[in-house]
Design a protein around this motif. Structure first.
Motif, PDB file in Angstrom:
ATOM      1  N   ILE A  88      97.360  24.749  72.802  1.00  0.00           N
ATOM      2  CA  ILE A  88      96.534  25.489  73.746  1.00  0.00           C
ATOM      3  C   ILE A  88      95.506  24.522  74.310  1.00  0.00           C
ATOM      4  O   ILE A  88      94.862  23.782  73.573  1.00  0.00           O
ATOM      5  CB  ILE A  88      95.844  26.681  73.048  1.00  0.00           C
ATOM      6  CG1 ILE A  88      96.894  27.638  72.501  1.00  0.00           C
ATOM      7  CG2 ILE A  88      94.910  27.385  74.011  1.00  0.00           C
ATOM      8  CD1 ILE A  88      96.331  28.767  71.664  1.00  0.00           C
ATOM      9  N   ALA A  89      95.387  24.532  75.612  1.00  0.00           N
ATOM     10  CA  ALA A  89      94.423  23.652  76.269  1.00  0.00           C
ATOM     11  C   ALA A  89      93.143  24.424  76.560  1.00  0.00           C
ATOM     12  O   ALA A  89      93.181  25.603  76.908  1.00  0.00           O
ATOM     13  CB  ALA A  89      95.024  23.107  77.565  1.00  0.00           C
ATOM     14  N   TYR A  90      92.018  23.754  76.386  1.00  0.00           N
ATOM     15  CA  TYR A  90      90.713  24.357  76.596  1.00  0.00           C
ATOM     16  C   TYR A  90      89.885  23.511  77.553  1.00  0.00           C
ATOM     17  O   TYR A  90      90.027  22.297  77.601  1.00  0.00           O
ATOM     18  CB  TYR A  90      89.928  24.446  75.277  1.00  0.00           C
ATOM     19  CG  TYR A  90      90.612  25.204  74.183  1.00  0.00           C
ATOM     20  CD1 TYR A  90      90.523  26.587  74.123  1.00  0.00           C
ATOM     21  CD2 TYR A  90      91.340  24.551  73.200  1.00  0.00           C
ATOM     22  CE1 TYR A  90      91.140  27.294  73.114  1.00  0.00           C
ATOM     23  CE2 TYR A  90      91.956  25.257  72.184  1.00  0.00           C
ATOM     24  CZ  TYR A  90      91.858  26.624  72.146  1.00  0.00           C
ATOM     25  OH  TYR A  90      92.478  27.326  71.147  1.00  0.00           O
ATOM     26  N   VAL A  91      88.987  24.179  78.260  1.00  0.00           N
ATOM     27  CA  VAL A  91      87.945  23.494  79.011  1.00  0.00           C
ATOM     28  C   VAL A  91      86.658  23.782  78.243  1.00  0.00           C
ATOM     29  O   VAL A  91      86.351  24.942  77.958  1.00  0.00           O
ATOM     30  CB  VAL A  91      87.847  24.017  80.459  1.00  0.00           C
ATOM     31  CG1 VAL A  91      86.718  23.314  81.197  1.00  0.00           C
ATOM     32  CG2 VAL A  91      89.167  23.831  81.185  1.00  0.00           C
ATOM     33  N   SER A  92      85.915  22.750  77.914  1.00  0.00           N
ATOM     34  CA  SER A  92      84.732  22.897  77.075  1.00  0.00           C
ATOM     35  C   SER A  92      83.455  22.916  77.914  1.00  0.00           C
ATOM     36  O   SER A  92      83.313  22.146  78.860  1.00  0.00           O
ATOM     37  CB  SER A  92      84.684  21.730  76.088  1.00  0.00           C
ATOM     38  OG  SER A  92      83.578  21.848  75.234  1.00  0.00           O
ATOM     39  N   PHE A  93      82.538  23.800  77.525  1.00  0.00           N
ATOM     40  CA  PHE A  93      81.222  23.909  78.164  1.00  0.00           C
ATOM     41  C   PHE A  93      80.174  23.875  77.058  1.00  0.00           C
ATOM     42  O   PHE A  93      80.368  24.447  75.995  1.00  0.00           O
ATOM     43  CB  PHE A  93      81.093  25.221  78.945  1.00  0.00           C
ATOM     44  CG  PHE A  93      82.075  25.351  80.074  1.00  0.00           C
ATOM     45  CD1 PHE A  93      81.739  24.922  81.352  1.00  0.00           C
ATOM     46  CD2 PHE A  93      83.332  25.881  79.857  1.00  0.00           C
ATOM     47  CE1 PHE A  93      82.646  25.033  82.396  1.00  0.00           C
ATOM     48  CE2 PHE A  93      84.249  25.998  80.888  1.00  0.00           C
ATOM     49  CZ  PHE A  93      83.900  25.574  82.161  1.00  0.00           C
ATOM     50  N   GLY A  94      79.050  23.231  77.323  1.00  0.00           N
ATOM     51  CA  GLY A  94      77.980  23.161  76.329  1.00  0.00           C
ATOM     52  C   GLY A  94      78.329  22.185  75.222  1.00  0.00           C
ATOM     53  O   GLY A  94      79.015  21.183  75.448  1.00  0.00           O
ATOM     54  N   GLU A  95      77.873  22.494  74.002  1.00  0.00           N
ATOM     55  CA  GLU A  95      78.157  21.637  72.859  1.00  0.00           C
ATOM     56  C   GLU A  95      79.645  21.667  72.547  1.00  0.00           C
ATOM     57  O   GLU A  95      80.321  22.664  72.769  1.00  0.00           O
ATOM     58  CB  GLU A  95      77.369  22.101  71.630  1.00  0.00           C
ATOM     59  CG  GLU A  95      75.887  21.888  71.754  1.00  0.00           C
ATOM     60  CD  GLU A  95      75.117  22.345  70.512  1.00  0.00           C
ATOM     61  OE1 GLU A  95      75.745  22.545  69.441  1.00  0.00           O
ATOM     62  OE2 GLU A  95      73.904  22.507  70.620  1.00  0.00           O
ATOM     63  N   LYS A  96      80.133  20.578  71.974  1.00  0.00           N
ATOM     64  CA  LYS A  96      81.536  20.498  71.589  1.00  0.00           C
ATOM     65  C   LYS A  96      81.766  21.405  70.378  1.00  0.00           C
ATOM     66  O   LYS A  96      81.065  21.301  69.373  1.00  0.00           O
ATOM     67  CB  LYS A  96      81.908  19.058  71.255  1.00  0.00           C
ATOM     68  CG  LYS A  96      83.356  18.916  70.924  1.00  0.00           C
ATOM     69  CD  LYS A  96      83.733  17.484  70.617  1.00  0.00           C
ATOM     70  CE  LYS A  96      85.208  17.481  70.390  1.00  0.00           C
ATOM     71  NZ  LYS A  96      85.823  16.631  69.600  1.00  0.00           N
ATOM     72  N   ILE A  97      82.752  22.297  70.497  1.00  0.00           N
ATOM     73  CA  ILE A  97      83.099  23.176  69.389  1.00  0.00           C
ATOM     74  C   ILE A  97      84.607  23.109  69.179  1.00  0.00           C
ATOM     75  O   ILE A  97      85.355  22.677  70.050  1.00  0.00           O
ATOM     76  CB  ILE A  97      82.650  24.639  69.633  1.00  0.00           C
ATOM     77  CG1 ILE A  97      83.374  25.256  70.840  1.00  0.00           C
ATOM     78  CG2 ILE A  97      81.146  24.714  69.791  1.00  0.00           C
ATOM     79  CD1 ILE A  97      83.142  26.751  70.986  1.00  0.00           C
ATOM     80  N   GLU A  98      85.050  23.550  68.015  1.00  0.00           N
ATOM     81  CA  GLU A  98      86.474  23.611  67.681  1.00  0.00           C
ATOM     82  C   GLU A  98      86.933  25.064  67.771  1.00  0.00           C
ATOM     83  O   GLU A  98      86.144  25.990  67.572  1.00  0.00           O
ATOM     84  CB  GLU A  98      86.709  23.084  66.266  1.00  0.00           C
ATOM     85  CG  GLU A  98      86.275  21.641  66.069  1.00  0.00           C
ATOM     86  CD  GLU A  98      87.077  20.649  66.879  1.00  0.00           C
ATOM     87  OE1 GLU A  98      88.295  20.878  67.077  1.00  0.00           O
ATOM     88  OE2 GLU A  98      86.491  19.649  67.336  1.00  0.00           O
ATOM     89  N   ALA A  99      88.209  25.258  68.031  1.00  0.00           N
ATOM     90  CA  ALA A  99      88.747  26.608  68.201  1.00  0.00           C
ATOM     91  C   ALA A  99      89.012  27.309  66.868  1.00  0.00           C
ATOM     92  O   ALA A  99      89.069  28.538  66.819  1.00  0.00           O
ATOM     93  CB  ALA A  99      90.040  26.548  69.021  1.00  0.00           C
ATOM     94  N   GLU A 100      89.147  26.572  65.799  1.00  0.00           N
ATOM     95  CA  GLU A 100      89.509  27.151  64.511  1.00  0.00           C
ATOM     96  C   GLU A 100      88.446  28.120  63.989  1.00  0.00           C
ATOM     97  O   GLU A 100      87.268  27.969  64.252  1.00  0.00           O
ATOM     98  CB  GLU A 100      89.727  26.047  63.462  1.00  0.00           C
ATOM     99  CG  GLU A 100      90.950  25.200  63.701  1.00  0.00           C
ATOM    100  CD  GLU A 100      90.722  24.125  64.749  1.00  0.00           C
ATOM    101  OE1 GLU A 100      89.574  23.684  64.933  1.00  0.00           O
ATOM    102  OE2 GLU A 100      91.701  23.749  65.413  1.00  0.00           O
ATOM    103  N   ASN A 101      88.902  29.095  63.236  1.00  0.00           N
ATOM    104  CA  ASN A 101      88.058  30.061  62.523  1.00  0.00           C
ATOM    105  C   ASN A 101      87.266  31.004  63.427  1.00  0.00           C
ATOM    106  O   ASN A 101      86.227  31.521  63.017  1.00  0.00           O
ATOM    107  CB  ASN A 101      87.109  29.348  61.557  1.00  0.00           C
ATOM    108  CG  ASN A 101      87.856  28.493  60.562  1.00  0.00           C
ATOM    109  OD1 ASN A 101      88.890  28.891  60.041  1.00  0.00           O
ATOM    110  ND2 ASN A 101      87.355  27.304  60.319  1.00  0.00           N
TER     111      ASN A 101
END
Length: 168
Positions: A34-47
């Motif tokens: 799954i591809a994401y576009v990130s905004f703000g602080e870097k976060i992970e998709a897990e959990n």
């Protein structure tokens, strides 16, 4: 006798050099990344919690309580002025009002009905009539809809420090 001995040696060499490779089955698995576009602080998709889990958490929060959490939900609407807030669907006729930490980033205005993962603080607030009217104006509501707002409202709120927008 010499010929028999040579024949036996030749047979022995042929048998000992036989390739005893076992057949190995190669199984290919398709990984759906799954591809994401990130905004703000870097976060992970897990959990990330789903909407049912976050709804349950919000039921247990009182005004002033906060909970550090990560949530996967669908965007209902975004501020059409700047992208400075968005509302997420909890699938039970409730929405979460999301603002962005220190107004450090904004979201695209055209992401309604798309999925996002947000990370930050979940809390419950009581929103004043003036603030509700301001949000209604930003959302492009009619003057009649804005005038119909006459009471403070208990609101499920979220301050996001990072957002992942799931690409389509």
């Amino acid at each position: 006798m010499k010929n028999i001995f040579m024949a036996l040696c030749l047979v022995f060499v042929i048998v000992s050099c036989k390739n005893n490779e076992e057949k190995k089955e190669v199984v290919e698995t398709e990984v759906n990344e799954i591809a994401y576009v990130s905004f703000g602080e870097k976060i992970e998709a897990e959990n990330a919690l789903n909407v049912n889990e976050i709804s349950e958490k919000y039921q247990n929060l009182a005004v002033g309580d906060t909970l550090q959490i990560k949530v996967l939900a669908k965007v209902n609407s975004v501020c059409q002025a700047k992208g400075c807030w968005m509302r997420l669907d909890l699938e039970n006729d409730e929405e979460v009002m999301v603002k962005f930490k220190d107004y450090g980033f904004f979201m695209p205005k055209n992401i309604a009905d798309r999925d996002v993962i947000i990370n930050g603080k979940a809390y419950v607030t009581e929103v004043s009539v003036d603030e509700q009217r301001h949000y209604a104006e930003d959302a492009g509501k009619t003057e009649e809809e804005i005038a119909a707002i006459t009471e403070p409202k208990r609101t499920l709120s979220f301050e996001a420090d990072g957002v992942l927008l799931i690409e389509e």
